[in-house]
Design a protein around this motif. Structure first.
Motif, PDB file in Angstrom:
ATOM      1  N   GLU A  18     -20.294  20.669  -2.768  1.00  0.00           N
ATOM      2  CA  GLU A  18     -21.004  19.625  -2.034  1.00  0.00           C
ATOM      3  C   GLU A  18     -20.319  18.299  -2.350  1.00  0.00           C
ATOM      4  N   VAL A  19     -19.838  17.632  -1.301  1.00  0.00           N
ATOM      5  CA  VAL A  19     -19.119  16.374  -1.485  1.00  0.00           C
ATOM      6  C   VAL A  19     -19.698  15.287  -0.583  1.00  0.00           C
ATOM      7  N   LEU A  20     -19.496  14.081  -1.027  1.00  0.00           N
ATOM      8  CA  LEU A  20     -19.854  12.906  -0.254  1.00  0.00           C
ATOM      9  C   LEU A  20     -18.552  12.292   0.236  1.00  0.00           C
ATOM     10  N   VAL A  21     -18.445  12.118   1.541  1.00  0.00           N
ATOM     11  CA  VAL A  21     -17.272  11.486   2.137  1.00  0.00           C
ATOM     12  C   VAL A  21     -17.672  10.068   2.520  1.00  0.00           C
ATOM     13  N   ALA A  22     -16.923   9.108   2.043  1.00  0.00           N
ATOM     14  CA  ALA A  22     -17.180   7.704   2.358  1.00  0.00           C
ATOM     15  C   ALA A  22     -15.967   7.135   3.077  1.00  0.00           C
ATOM     16  N   VAL A  23     -16.213   6.493   4.203  1.00  0.00           N
ATOM     17  CA  VAL A  23     -15.164   5.808   4.945  1.00  0.00           C
ATOM     18  C   VAL A  23     -15.524   4.329   4.925  1.00  0.00           C
ATOM     19  N   SER A  24     -14.566   3.492   4.580  1.00  0.00           N
ATOM     20  CA  SER A  24     -14.835   2.061   4.488  1.00  0.00           C
ATOM     21  C   SER A  24     -13.853   1.268   5.344  1.00  0.00           C
ATOM     22  N   ASP A  25     -14.308   0.095   5.704  1.00  0.00           N
ATOM     23  CA  ASP A  25     -13.509  -0.839   6.489  1.00  0.00           C
ATOM     24  C   ASP A  25     -13.728  -2.202   5.859  1.00  0.00           C
ATOM     25  N   LEU A  26     -12.670  -2.980   5.717  1.00  0.00           N
ATOM     26  CA  LEU A  26     -12.788  -4.273   5.056  1.00  0.00           C
ATOM     27  C   LEU A  26     -13.229  -5.347   6.047  1.00  0.00           C
ATOM     28  N   ASP A  27     -14.309  -6.015   5.716  1.00  0.00           N
ATOM     29  CA  ASP A  27     -14.834  -7.101   6.540  1.00  0.00           C
ATOM     30  C   ASP A  27     -14.132  -8.398   6.147  1.00  0.00           C
ATOM     31  N   GLY A  28     -13.558  -9.069   7.118  1.00  0.00           N
ATOM     32  CA  GLY A  28     -12.875 -10.329   6.858  1.00  0.00           C
ATOM     33  C   GLY A  28     -11.402 -10.171   6.533  1.00  0.00           C
ATOM     34  N   PHE A  29     -10.913  -8.939   6.502  1.00  0.00           N
ATOM     35  CA  PHE A  29      -9.503  -8.718   6.157  1.00  0.00           C
ATOM     36  C   PHE A  29      -8.567  -9.293   7.209  1.00  0.00           C
ATOM     37  N   LYS A  30      -8.856  -9.060   8.474  1.00  0.00           N
ATOM     38  CA  LYS A  30      -7.966  -9.525   9.544  1.00  0.00           C
ATOM     39  C   LYS A  30      -7.780 -11.034   9.486  1.00  0.00           C
ATOM     40  N   ALA A  31      -8.866 -11.773   9.263  1.00  0.00           N
ATOM     41  CA  ALA A  31      -8.766 -13.231   9.177  1.00  0.00           C
ATOM     42  C   ALA A  31      -7.889 -13.655   7.998  1.00  0.00           C
ATOM     43  N   ALA A  32      -8.083 -13.019   6.847  1.00  0.00           N
ATOM     44  CA  ALA A  32      -7.266 -13.347   5.678  1.00  0.00           C
ATOM     45  C   ALA A  32      -5.801 -13.028   5.945  1.00  0.00           C
ATOM     46  N   ASN A  33      -5.541 -11.883   6.552  1.00  0.00           N
ATOM     47  CA  ASN A  33      -4.180 -11.467   6.872  1.00  0.00           C
ATOM     48  C   ASN A  33      -3.546 -12.441   7.868  1.00  0.00           C
ATOM     49  N   ASP A  34      -4.306 -12.836   8.890  1.00  0.00           N
ATOM     50  CA  ASP A  34      -3.795 -13.763   9.897  1.00  0.00           C
ATOM     51  C   ASP A  34      -3.578 -15.162   9.328  1.00  0.00           C
ATOM     52  N   ASP A  35      -4.527 -15.641   8.523  1.00  0.00           N
ATOM     53  CA  ASP A  35      -4.453 -17.006   7.987  1.00  0.00           C
ATOM     54  C   ASP A  35      -3.418 -17.169   6.880  1.00  0.00           C
ATOM     55  N   TYR A  36      -3.245 -16.151   6.042  1.00  0.00           N
ATOM     56  CA  TYR A  36      -2.379 -16.286   4.870  1.00  0.00           C
ATOM     57  C   TYR A  36      -1.135 -15.413   4.914  1.00  0.00           C
ATOM     58  N   GLY A  37      -0.991 -14.611   5.944  1.00  0.00           N
ATOM     59  CA  GLY A  37       0.214 -13.818   6.126  1.00  0.00           C
ATOM     60  C   GLY A  37       0.104 -12.392   5.598  1.00  0.00           C
ATOM     61  N   HIS A  38       1.082 -11.601   6.020  1.00  0.00           N
ATOM     62  CA  HIS A  38       1.076 -10.178   5.661  1.00  0.00           C
ATOM     63  C   HIS A  38       1.252  -9.947   4.168  1.00  0.00           C
ATOM     64  N   HIS A  39       1.961 -10.845   3.486  1.00  0.00           N
ATOM     65  CA  HIS A  39       2.099 -10.678   2.026  1.00  0.00           C
ATOM     66  C   HIS A  39       0.738 -10.767   1.350  1.00  0.00           C
ATOM     67  N   ALA A  40      -0.119 -11.667   1.837  1.00  0.00           N
ATOM     68  CA  ALA A  40      -1.476 -11.771   1.288  1.00  0.00           C
ATOM     69  C   ALA A  40      -2.279 -10.526   1.640  1.00  0.00           C
ATOM     70  N   GLY A  41      -2.152 -10.067   2.880  1.00  0.00           N
ATOM     71  CA  GLY A  41      -2.847  -8.855   3.296  1.00  0.00           C
ATOM     72  C   GLY A  41      -2.435  -7.656   2.474  1.00  0.00           C
ATOM     73  N   ASP A  42      -1.138  -7.524   2.229  1.00  0.00           N
ATOM     74  CA  ASP A  42      -0.647  -6.406   1.411  1.00  0.00           C
ATOM     75  C   ASP A  42      -1.186  -6.490  -0.012  1.00  0.00           C
ATOM     76  N   ALA A  43      -1.238  -7.704  -0.565  1.00  0.00           N
ATOM     77  CA  ALA A  43      -1.764  -7.878  -1.922  1.00  0.00           C
ATOM     78  C   ALA A  43      -3.253  -7.529  -1.973  1.00  0.00           C
ATOM     79  N   ILE A  44      -3.997  -7.910  -0.947  1.00  0.00           N
ATOM     80  CA  ILE A  44      -5.422  -7.585  -0.891  1.00  0.00           C
ATOM     81  C   ILE A  44      -5.611  -6.075  -0.819  1.00  0.00           C
ATOM     82  N   LEU A  45      -4.849  -5.392   0.027  1.00  0.00           N
ATOM     83  CA  LEU A  45      -4.969  -3.934   0.143  1.00  0.00           C
ATOM     84  C   LEU A  45      -4.671  -3.241  -1.184  1.00  0.00           C
ATOM     85  N   ALA A  46      -3.632  -3.700  -1.874  1.00  0.00           N
ATOM     86  CA  ALA A  46      -3.285  -3.111  -3.167  1.00  0.00           C
ATOM     87  C   ALA A  46      -4.407  -3.350  -4.181  1.00  0.00           C
ATOM     88  N   GLU A  47      -4.996  -4.547  -4.160  1.00  0.00           N
ATOM     89  CA  GLU A  47      -6.077  -4.860  -5.090  1.00  0.00           C
ATOM     90  C   GLU A  47      -7.345  -4.067  -4.759  1.00  0.00           C
TER      91      GLU A  47
END
Length: 153
Positions: A18-47
């Protein structure tokens, strides 16, 4: 990542766990990625990945499915409340600010959950159900009338 996640989920389902499957989506990620660039987006994803691994050490699999979507497989047999608590804590940990170029960026996390057996025993069926609940949770977090989805039913 996706192939390893799919294989881990299939393995658990095939052995009847018996397992629990969780799917998540980051709220506000697109704005951060757009405003601060892909390097910031990549750092956020890694964190985010680091925080999820630290918060859910008992997870059978944690994977980035693509974009800003992550998925987890947690053992649920006999301790569903503990798995749900881990996910609630993961949501809080992910919501802590991210530092980027002297700015504190706020990212949230919407979640959709599916429980094997109750929601199905096929990996695609479970992911589809978790995804439906993810979008209901995302709508609820934006203040619409959709129900919160940390609960099953």
């Amino acid at each position: 990542n996706r192939l390893a996640f799919d294989a881990a989920l299939r393995k658990e389902l095939d052995r009847g766990a018996e397992v629990l499957v969780a799917v998540s989506d980051l709220d506000g990620f697109k704005a951060a990625n757009d405003d601060y660039g892909h390097h910031a987006g990549d750092a956020i994803l890694a964190e985010v990945a680091r925080r999820l691994r630290a918060q859910a050490p008992g997870a059978l699999s944690i994977a980035r499915l693509g974009g800003d979507e992550f998925a987890l497989v947690l053992p649920a047999g006999g301790n569903l409340p503990r798995a749900e608590e881990q996910l609630a804590q993961a949501r809080a940990v992910v919501a802590r600010p991210y530092q980027c170029e002297g700015h504190a960026l706020q990212i949230g996390m919407s979640l959709g959950l599916a429980l094997s057996v109750a929601d199905g025993t096929d990996p695609q069926q479970l992911l589809r159900r978790a995804d439906e609940r993810l979008y209901a949770d995302k709508a609820a977090r934006k203040g619409t009338a959709a129900p919160r989805t940390m609960q099953f039913g």
